[in-house]
Write a protein that holds these residues in place. Structure first.
Motif, short mmCIF file in Angstrom:
data_model
loop_
_atom_site.label_atom_id
_atom_site.label_comp_id
_atom_site.label_asym_id
_atom_site.label_seq_id
_atom_site.Cartn_x
_atom_site.Cartn_y
_atom_site.Cartn_z
N GLN A 150 0.69 -1.19 0.16
CA GLN A 150 0.18 -0.17 0.14
C GLN A 150 0.91 1.18 0.17
N MET A 151 1.94 1.31 0.71
CA MET A 151 2.76 2.39 0.98
C MET A 151 3.51 2.47 -0.34
N TRP A 154 1.17 4.02 -3.01
CA TRP A 154 0.68 5.48 -2.94
C TRP A 154 1.92 6.25 -2.54
N ASP A 267 1.86 -0.76 6.78
CA ASP A 267 1.13 -0.78 5.60
C ASP A 267 1.42 -1.24 4.51
N ASN A 268 2.91 -1.43 4.27
CA ASN A 268 3.67 -2.00 2.95
C ASN A 268 3.28 -3.53 3.36
N LYS A 276 -8.16 2.13 -2.57
CA LYS A 276 -8.20 2.34 -1.00
C LYS A 276 -7.12 2.95 -0.63
N THR A 277 -7.05 4.20 -0.19
CA THR A 277 -6.10 4.85 0.04
C THR A 277 -5.63 5.04 1.68
N PRO A 278 -4.43 4.67 2.12
CA PRO A 278 -4.08 4.61 3.46
C PRO A 278 -4.41 5.95 4.11
N VAL A 281 -0.36 8.72 4.46
CA VAL A 281 0.84 8.27 3.56
C VAL A 281 1.99 9.02 4.04
#
Length: 396
Positions: A150-151, A154, A267-268, A276-278, A281
């Motif tokens: 995720q990281m 984004w 999150d990574n 879906k945005t963390p 960030v």
């Protein structure tokens, strides 16, 4: 040279000077004259070189099993961790090696600032070091994208979107950079290619950095460039570097074997999801001070300029410095500003991970102001104040 012959076999000194290739290496590794007053603070440079080699070797092994595809990248990393023999070890060495690289290089840079390693005749040497730092940052950013968590997704989206701040051509440039209208498979392929190539560029630039260093010689804590107190690099400095390397491996091993994920964002560990945005960030810890500078400026374009300016200002130091004293220990006024700067850098790193609230933004603006104040005002002005005080005292 006579000082070192007693440490070598009888025929070895002659061989080291007769063979061209061996003599070239021996002149720069064995017989290279170094000030005897060098402390362990000068070991960070060699540790940076060792870390580069570790990163390149571990990265090559990882690339044998990694797949640069948005549908397979995260799974390929998990495959390395779970199924490749000792893959977990290689991956943790590489991931934590990036953090160790920045710890060593930041310490190396602060040592250079403290002992005036940017002063004449080492201006170009300092600038080559700043170029190495920029190349390192580019390599670290592209490497952070590759696990495709995720990281990664984004972070890549946020950083590459900065290109849109360029007037007129920004949108076209970011689409060219992405290879489309969003961060997708072409983007990952390009980032992987850049990440693979940059370490070799860093290695080449490191050789230039070393060549410039050996041309002018290492700076000394007592600011002596006469060469009177020089000793051969072997065995005096080699023994110091070996001890520093032992301590380095101990710290590195603690991270790899006991706290392998403490420096990574949780999150990574989640597969990238463009839908879906963390909640928050953030980049890796070594980018946090510059990220805090970016966020402290309310205007996007000005924030980006401030962030890149915080790095570009390092090139100016050798040319705006007015002090004739290298060692900050003998500069009581500058020493206060220097340690305030170190504290300011740590505060910026802390603020970079905080949410966007008015209190943190205001604190970031103050810290950003002092960051630029130190480089653009303190370094050129304090030297003139010292000069005036010294001459006033001598006249009186």
């Amino acid at each position: 040279v006579s000082k070192i012959k007693s440490f070598l076999p009888v025929n070895l000194p002659r061989y080291l000077t007769k063979n061209y290739l061996v003599s070239l290496l021996s002149n720069h590794i064995v017989f290279y004259p170094s000030p005897i007053s060098l402390s362990y603070a000068w070991s960070f440079g060699s540790l940076a070189g060792i870390t580069l080699v570790i990163q390149m070797i571990s990265g090559i092994f990882l690339s044998m099993h990694y797949t640069p595809n948005i549908n397979l990248a995260f799974s390929s990393v998990e495959y390395i961790m779970r199924d490749v023999p000792n893959g977990w070890l290689i991956r943790y060495i590489h991931a934590n090696g990036a953090s160790m690289f920045f710890i060593v290089v930041y310490a190396h840079t602060l040592r250079g600032l403290y002992y005036g390693s940017y002063m004449e005749p080492r201006q170009i040497l300092w600038c080559s070091g700043v170029i190495l730092l920029l190349l390192m940052m580019g390599t670290a950013f592209t490497g952070y994208v590759l696990p495709w968590g995720q990281m990664s997704l984004w972070g890549a989206t946020v950083i590459t979107s900065m290109v849109t701040a360029i007037p007129f051509a920004g949108q076209a440039l970011v689409q060219w950079l992405w290879g489309g209208y969003t961060v997708a498979n072409p983007t990952l392929n390009r980032i992987y290619s850049i990440h693979f190539v940059l370490p070799f560029v860093i290695a080449g630039m490191s050789l230039i950095h070393l060549a410039l260093l050996h041309k002018v010689g290492s700076s000394s804590p007592i600011a002596s460039d006469t060469g009177v107190d020089d000793v051969p690099f072997y065995p005096y400095m080699v023994s110091k570097d070996l001890f520093a390397f032992t301590v380095y491996l101990l710290v590195f091993g603690i991270f790899v074997f006991y706290f392998p994920n403490v420096l990574n964002h949780p999150d990574n560990c989640i597969p990238a999801d463009p839908m879906k945005t963390p909640a928050h960030v953030v980049p890796e810890w070594y980018f946090l001070p510059y990220y805090a500078i970016l966020r402290s400026i309310p205007t996007k374009g000005a924030g980006i300029l401030a962030m890149f300016g915080s790095l570009m200002v390092l090139f100016l130091i050798p040319f705006i410095n007015t002090s004739e004293i290298r060692n900050t220990t003998y500069r009581p006024l500058f020493k206060i500003f220097f340690w305030l700067f170190v504290s300011d850098f740590v505060i910026l790193a802390w603020l970079g991970q905080k949410p966007m609230r008015k209190t943190f933004i205001f604190a970031g603006q103050i810290a950003t102001a002092y960051y630029f104040f130190f480089f653009l005002v303190v370094i050129p002005v304090v030297g003139k104040i010292e000069y005036a005080l010294v001459h006033h005292k001598s006249e009186s």
